[in-house]
Write a protein that holds these residues in place. Sequence first.
Motif, mmCIF file in Angstrom:
data_model
loop_
_atom_site.group_PDB
_atom_site.id
_atom_site.type_symbol
_atom_site.label_atom_id
_atom_site.label_comp_id
_atom_site.label_asym_id
_atom_site.label_seq_id
_atom_site.Cartn_x
_atom_site.Cartn_y
_atom_site.Cartn_z
ATOM 1 N N TRP A 107 -115.219 56.173 66.816
ATOM 2 C CA TRP A 107 -113.839 56.381 66.367
ATOM 3 C C TRP A 107 -112.870 55.664 67.306
ATOM 4 O O TRP A 107 -111.943 54.989 66.868
ATOM 5 C CB TRP A 107 -113.501 57.872 66.305
ATOM 6 C CG TRP A 107 -112.022 58.092 66.153
ATOM 7 C CD1 TRP A 107 -111.128 58.376 67.143
ATOM 8 C CD2 TRP A 107 -111.262 57.972 64.954
ATOM 9 N NE1 TRP A 107 -109.864 58.469 66.623
ATOM 10 C CE2 TRP A 107 -109.919 58.223 65.283
ATOM 11 C CE3 TRP A 107 -111.590 57.691 63.628
ATOM 12 C CZ2 TRP A 107 -108.902 58.200 64.341
ATOM 13 C CZ3 TRP A 107 -110.565 57.662 62.694
ATOM 14 C CH2 TRP A 107 -109.248 57.918 63.051
ATOM 15 N N LEU A 108 -113.073 55.834 68.605
ATOM 16 C CA LEU A 108 -112.169 55.184 69.567
ATOM 17 C C LEU A 108 -112.239 53.667 69.441
ATOM 18 O O LEU A 108 -111.219 52.985 69.559
ATOM 19 C CB LEU A 108 -112.495 55.641 70.990
ATOM 20 C CG LEU A 108 -112.157 57.103 71.288
ATOM 21 C CD1 LEU A 108 -112.673 57.499 72.673
ATOM 22 C CD2 LEU A 108 -110.660 57.355 71.170
ATOM 23 N N ASN A 109 -113.433 53.127 69.177
ATOM 24 C CA ASN A 109 -113.560 51.679 68.969
ATOM 25 C C ASN A 109 -112.801 51.239 67.717
ATOM 26 O O ASN A 109 -112.089 50.232 67.725
ATOM 27 C CB ASN A 109 -115.025 51.266 68.860
ATOM 28 C CG ASN A 109 -115.755 51.375 70.179
ATOM 29 O OD1 ASN A 109 -115.147 51.418 71.247
ATOM 30 N ND2 ASN A 109 -117.071 51.469 70.120
ATOM 31 N N ALA A 110 -112.935 52.010 66.632
ATOM 32 C CA ALA A 110 -112.223 51.682 65.392
ATOM 33 C C ALA A 110 -110.712 51.795 65.599
ATOM 34 O O ALA A 110 -109.937 50.979 65.089
ATOM 35 C CB ALA A 110 -112.680 52.593 64.252
ATOM 36 N N TYR A 111 -110.294 52.800 66.367
ATOM 37 C CA TYR A 111 -108.867 52.979 66.651
ATOM 38 C C TYR A 111 -108.329 51.789 67.461
ATOM 39 O O TYR A 111 -107.248 51.276 67.179
ATOM 40 C CB TYR A 111 -108.653 54.297 67.394
ATOM 41 C CG TYR A 111 -107.205 54.569 67.707
ATOM 42 C CD1 TYR A 111 -106.330 54.978 66.710
ATOM 43 C CD2 TYR A 111 -106.711 54.430 68.993
ATOM 44 C CE1 TYR A 111 -105.004 55.225 66.983
ATOM 45 C CE2 TYR A 111 -105.390 54.674 69.278
ATOM 46 C CZ TYR A 111 -104.530 55.075 68.273
ATOM 47 O OH TYR A 111 -103.204 55.311 68.560
ATOM 48 N N THR A 112 -109.090 51.341 68.436
ATOM 49 C CA THR A 112 -108.692 50.166 69.222
ATOM 50 C C THR A 112 -108.592 48.938 68.323
ATOM 51 O O THR A 112 -107.649 48.151 68.443
ATOM 52 C CB THR A 112 -109.691 49.925 70.369
ATOM 53 O OG1 THR A 112 -109.689 51.074 71.214
ATOM 54 C CG2 THR A 112 -109.331 48.693 71.178
ATOM 55 N N ASP A 113 -109.550 48.790 67.405
ATOM 56 C CA ASP A 113 -109.482 47.679 66.438
ATOM 57 C C ASP A 113 -108.200 47.762 65.628
ATOM 58 O O ASP A 113 -107.540 46.760 65.357
ATOM 59 C CB ASP A 113 -110.692 47.690 65.497
ATOM 60 C CG ASP A 113 -111.982 47.299 66.185
ATOM 61 O OD1 ASP A 113 -111.938 46.778 67.317
ATOM 62 O OD2 ASP A 113 -113.046 47.528 65.574
ATOM 63 N N TRP A 114 -107.841 48.977 65.194
ATOM 64 C CA TRP A 114 -106.612 49.156 64.410
ATOM 65 C C TRP A 114 -105.381 48.760 65.235
ATOM 66 O O TRP A 114 -104.485 48.084 64.737
ATOM 67 C CB TRP A 114 -106.477 50.598 63.924
ATOM 68 C CG TRP A 114 -105.094 50.892 63.421
ATOM 69 C CD1 TRP A 114 -104.178 51.712 63.986
ATOM 70 C CD2 TRP A 114 -104.465 50.324 62.273
ATOM 71 N NE1 TRP A 114 -103.017 51.698 63.259
ATOM 72 C CE2 TRP A 114 -103.170 50.852 62.196
ATOM 73 C CE3 TRP A 114 -104.879 49.415 61.296
ATOM 74 C CZ2 TRP A 114 -102.275 50.508 61.190
ATOM 75 C CZ3 TRP A 114 -103.984 49.077 60.285
ATOM 76 C CH2 TRP A 114 -102.701 49.624 60.243
ATOM 77 N N LEU A 115 -105.338 49.194 66.491
ATOM 78 C CA LEU A 115 -104.181 48.850 67.328
ATOM 79 C C LEU A 115 -103.999 47.340 67.442
ATOM 80 O O LEU A 115 -102.871 46.849 67.510
ATOM 81 C CB LEU A 115 -104.316 49.471 68.713
ATOM 82 C CG LEU A 115 -104.192 50.990 68.776
ATOM 83 C CD1 LEU A 115 -104.394 51.478 70.212
ATOM 84 C CD2 LEU A 115 -102.865 51.468 68.230
ATOM 85 N N ASP A 116 -105.108 46.605 67.414
ATOM 86 C CA ASP A 116 -105.041 45.140 67.511
ATOM 87 C C ASP A 116 -104.382 44.502 66.302
ATOM 88 O O ASP A 116 -103.819 43.417 66.400
ATOM 89 C CB ASP A 116 -106.447 44.547 67.688
ATOM 90 C CG ASP A 116 -107.030 44.844 69.065
ATOM 91 O OD1 ASP A 116 -106.265 45.197 69.989
ATOM 92 O OD2 ASP A 116 -108.264 44.732 69.207
ATOM 93 N N VAL A 117 -104.450 45.160 65.148
ATOM 94 C CA VAL A 117 -103.917 44.553 63.914
ATOM 95 C C VAL A 117 -102.768 45.344 63.294
ATOM 96 O O VAL A 117 -102.213 44.932 62.271
ATOM 97 C CB VAL A 117 -105.033 44.370 62.855
ATOM 98 C CG1 VAL A 117 -106.136 43.476 63.382
ATOM 99 C CG2 VAL A 117 -105.578 45.703 62.382
ATOM 100 N N ALA A 118 -102.401 46.474 63.880
ATOM 101 C CA ALA A 118 -101.434 47.380 63.250
ATOM 102 C C ALA A 118 -100.115 46.699 62.900
ATOM 103 O O ALA A 118 -99.632 46.832 61.767
ATOM 104 C CB ALA A 118 -101.176 48.587 64.156
ATOM 105 N N GLY A 119 -99.513 45.988 63.836
ATOM 106 C CA GLY A 119 -98.212 45.359 63.579
ATOM 107 C C GLY A 119 -98.241 44.391 62.411
ATOM 108 O O GLY A 119 -97.522 44.577 61.417
ATOM 109 N N PRO A 120 -99.069 43.347 62.496
ATOM 110 C CA PRO A 120 -99.100 42.396 61.385
ATOM 111 C C PRO A 120 -99.644 42.996 60.088
ATOM 112 O O PRO A 120 -99.218 42.608 58.999
ATOM 113 C CB PRO A 120 -99.995 41.257 61.873
ATOM 114 C CG PRO A 120 -100.508 41.624 63.199
ATOM 115 C CD PRO A 120 -99.837 42.880 63.639
#
Length: 184
Positions: free
Chosen positions: A128-141
């Motif tokens: 989950w934490l890995n997926a959340y980190t992935d999301w943070l990388d793309v959240a803005g765009p």
Amino acid sequence: MTTTAAQSADAVVVGAGHNGLVAANLLADAGWEVVVLEATATPGGAVRSAEVTAPGYLSDLYSSFYPLGYASPVLAGLDLGQQGLSWRHSPDVLAHLLPDGRAAVINRDPDVTAASLEQFAPGDGKRWLNAYTDWLDVAGPMLETITTPFPPVRGGLGLLRQLRVAGALRLARRLVVPVRKLGD
């Protein structure tokens, strides 16, 4: 409303749900004379709450989870805070209750969510934490892409620039994979 009011309006919006009300506000802000028609006694569509269980305790009557409303540049542009809107953020965003009494809880704190998920299968918290980190990388765009008018060129290009080809392909795969496969 009189027939004359509807006939002299620049626009008639049918339905006073959240989409109809946003459209009516945008048109009114642009100087249009707008009439909103609603079949029910209360505006708001599926976004309503009422005291149904106990005095002073509000329950959502229909739907309640509008994360893209909070992120919407259109709603932000309406400056609804000046009209009294205040967003509420529950620490526990959602939960899936199981018959045996356990619950998987998604919390605003990623570590709390990870601990909740870890009880179901060792390693799920870290995943989950890995997926959340992935999301943070793309959240803005990503949010720019899905909350701006079609075609979503600027946000899409921002995603591609940030992810490059391999990252974009991984994201595309994650977005189209069946939920059971994603869960596995």
